[in-house]
Write a protein that holds these residues in place. Sequence first.
Motif, mmCIF file in Angstrom:
data_model
loop_
_atom_site.group_PDB
_atom_site.id
_atom_site.type_symbol
_atom_site.label_atom_id
_atom_site.label_comp_id
_atom_site.label_asym_id
_atom_site.label_seq_id
_atom_site.Cartn_x
_atom_site.Cartn_y
_atom_site.Cartn_z
ATOM 1 N N SER A 95 0.851 -1.189 0.000
ATOM 2 C CA SER A 95 0.000 0.000 0.000
ATOM 3 C C SER A 95 0.884 1.234 0.000
ATOM 4 N N ILE A 96 0.549 2.216 -0.858
ATOM 5 C CA ILE A 96 1.286 3.481 -0.889
ATOM 6 C C ILE A 96 0.524 4.579 -0.163
ATOM 7 N N SER A 97 -0.562 4.213 0.507
ATOM 8 C CA SER A 97 -1.370 5.193 1.251
ATOM 9 C C SER A 97 -0.667 5.560 2.555
ATOM 10 N N ASN A 98 -1.166 6.597 3.250
ATOM 11 C CA ASN A 98 -0.630 6.916 4.574
ATOM 12 C C ASN A 98 -0.905 5.740 5.495
ATOM 13 N N ILE A 99 -0.134 5.648 6.557
ATOM 14 C CA ILE A 99 -0.099 4.406 7.328
ATOM 15 C C ILE A 99 -1.435 4.051 7.980
ATOM 16 N N GLU A 100 -2.180 5.071 8.493
ATOM 17 C CA GLU A 100 -3.449 4.759 9.133
ATOM 18 C C GLU A 100 -4.450 4.179 8.131
ATOM 19 N N PHE A 101 -4.510 4.790 6.930
ATOM 20 C CA PHE A 101 -5.434 4.294 5.902
ATOM 21 C C PHE A 101 -5.002 2.918 5.419
ATOM 22 N N ALA A 102 -3.686 2.729 5.267
ATOM 23 C CA ALA A 102 -3.170 1.439 4.802
ATOM 24 C C ALA A 102 -3.515 0.325 5.784
ATOM 25 N N ILE A 103 -3.339 0.591 7.074
ATOM 26 C CA ILE A 103 -3.643 -0.421 8.091
ATOM 27 C C ILE A 103 -5.123 -0.779 8.073
ATOM 28 N N GLU A 104 -5.983 0.231 7.933
ATOM 29 C CA GLU A 104 -7.423 -0.028 7.877
ATOM 30 C C GLU A 104 -7.760 -0.868 6.646
ATOM 31 N N THR A 105 -7.147 -0.581 5.508
ATOM 32 C CA THR A 105 -7.376 -1.366 4.293
ATOM 33 C C THR A 105 -6.919 -2.801 4.481
ATOM 34 N N PHE A 106 -5.741 -2.973 5.058
ATOM 35 C CA PHE A 106 -5.230 -4.327 5.296
ATOM 36 C C PHE A 106 -6.128 -5.085 6.274
ATOM 37 N N ARG A 107 -6.699 -4.380 7.231
ATOM 38 C CA ARG A 107 -7.605 -5.031 8.178
ATOM 39 C C ARG A 107 -8.812 -5.600 7.439
ATOM 40 N N ARG A 108 -9.342 -4.838 6.490
ATOM 41 C CA ARG A 108 -10.504 -5.314 5.731
ATOM 42 C C ARG A 108 -10.157 -6.537 4.881
ATOM 43 N N TYR A 109 -8.926 -6.564 4.396
ATOM 44 C CA TYR A 109 -8.484 -7.715 3.609
ATOM 45 C C TYR A 109 -8.029 -8.872 4.483
ATOM 46 N N GLN A 110 -8.006 -8.661 5.793
ATOM 47 C CA GLN A 110 -7.676 -9.697 6.768
ATOM 48 C C GLN A 110 -6.285 -10.305 6.518
ATOM 49 N N VAL A 111 -5.306 -9.440 6.336
ATOM 50 C CA VAL A 111 -3.933 -9.930 6.214
ATOM 51 C C VAL A 111 -3.498 -10.530 7.545
ATOM 52 N N ASP A 112 -2.466 -11.338 7.508
ATOM 53 C CA ASP A 112 -2.006 -12.022 8.719
ATOM 54 C C ASP A 112 -1.087 -11.153 9.569
ATOM 55 N N ALA A 113 -0.434 -10.168 8.966
ATOM 56 C CA ALA A 113 0.448 -9.253 9.693
ATOM 57 C C ALA A 113 0.705 -8.038 8.813
ATOM 58 N N ILE A 114 1.172 -6.956 9.458
ATOM 59 C CA ILE A 114 1.442 -5.709 8.744
ATOM 60 C C ILE A 114 2.858 -5.248 9.076
ATOM 61 N N LEU A 115 3.593 -4.849 8.042
ATOM 62 C CA LEU A 115 4.923 -4.276 8.221
ATOM 63 C C LEU A 115 4.875 -2.800 7.840
ATOM 64 N N ALA A 116 5.371 -1.942 8.738
ATOM 65 C CA ALA A 116 5.457 -0.502 8.467
ATOM 66 C C ALA A 116 6.887 -0.053 8.676
ATOM 67 N N PHE A 117 7.248 1.052 8.038
ATOM 68 C CA PHE A 117 8.608 1.580 8.131
ATOM 69 C C PHE A 117 8.634 2.841 8.980
ATOM 70 N N GLY A 118 9.740 3.000 9.738
ATOM 71 C CA GLY A 118 9.841 4.105 10.688
ATOM 72 C C GLY A 118 10.515 5.328 10.120
ATOM 73 N N ASP A 119 10.308 5.623 8.832
ATOM 74 C CA ASP A 119 10.886 6.839 8.285
ATOM 75 C C ASP A 119 10.130 8.053 8.818
ATOM 76 N N ARG A 120 10.646 9.232 8.602
ATOM 77 C CA ARG A 120 10.167 10.417 9.303
ATOM 78 C C ARG A 120 8.718 10.765 9.021
ATOM 79 N N ASP A 121 8.189 10.386 7.842
ATOM 80 C CA ASP A 121 6.818 10.742 7.492
ATOM 81 C C ASP A 121 5.841 9.597 7.691
ATOM 82 N N ASN A 122 6.288 8.547 8.346
ATOM 83 C CA ASN A 122 5.485 7.330 8.359
ATOM 84 C C ASN A 122 5.338 6.754 9.761
ATOM 85 N N LYS A 123 5.194 7.636 10.755
ATOM 86 C CA LYS A 123 5.052 7.167 12.136
ATOM 87 C C LYS A 123 3.571 7.047 12.470
#
Length: 332
Positions: A95-123
């Motif tokens: 997902s190239i969306s902001n992290i909150e929207f991406a997590i919500e989208t992944f939740r709807r797709y029922q993924v098994d886990a989510i990986l996010a990156f700790g760069d300055r714009d992505n906390k």
Amino acid sequence: MVTIKDIAERAGVSFSTVSKALRDSPLVQNKTKQHILSIAKDMGYQPNIAARSLVSRKSGAIGIVWPSIERAALSSLLTRLNEELEKYGYITLLSISNIEFAIETFRRYQVDAILAFGDRDNKPNPIDSSAMQIPILTYGAADYTPYSAVDVNRGQAIRLAVRHLANLGHKEIAYIGEPKSHDPLQAVKIEAFQEEIRHHGLSLTDDSILQMNGLEFHDGYIAARMMLDRPLRPTAFISGGIDLTRGILRAVSELGLSVPHDVSVVSYDNLPQMENLEVPMTVVGVALSSIAAAIAKTILELIDAPNMIKTVHLEPELVIRSSTSKPFSNAE
């Protein structure tokens, strides 16, 4: 078609044990795991993600939030991580969306886990991942995330670089890698550089670190040109990453100088392509394959125990190649 049941019968273990072994679960002893993997390979087993989903109520998918900052190192890491997860029958969804929207989208797709990156714009703002029953893992944010994390000891990497150059006899060492906007991952490197320079009794001035617009090729090029045009130019550069390093090499070449005869260069980012630059690069950091393996292993552990919080710190190494030598005036 070979199934997990077939493997279980031949191995003399339960269906559940085979399933865990194929996902490299730490709940299976290594000897048993290797036995099962050997049988699976001999039988030509190919994971059926759809069937596994029906049995385990898992999707077989990992959601990855694309970093908000484009860098060669992160793109290479994602490619290697995808290959690593495929070994265990997982697919990755990006997902190239902001992290909150991406997590919500992944939740709807029922993924098994989510990986996010700790760069300055992505906390991410704190999200109750246990309530979602989806574990979240961050890479590069171990000091400021409420989630599980895999991270590299970036400060130690830069200290290794300074020690290497100091031991070669360099007195004027400059660091290229400070963006104007605050970046916590880069701030750790800069602080380590300053501390290690002082520790070795070397000169640390306002000219030792040049603030730049960003961390791309052009930023490295401009910073190196400015530093090398000074009357007292550095005899060595430490670069904050591969993109900056490419820019530094271009600047050195355009000025009619050479690496390492006129200036030594050590780069952060322990990537395979560092050896294939125009000058094989001395690097500090954790090998890309090790980072990808650690992330994949931690993701699989979190899938088995979604309420667990785990932090993994990876220690860097120094890989010496031909981009560093004694200062020419001190060379034998």
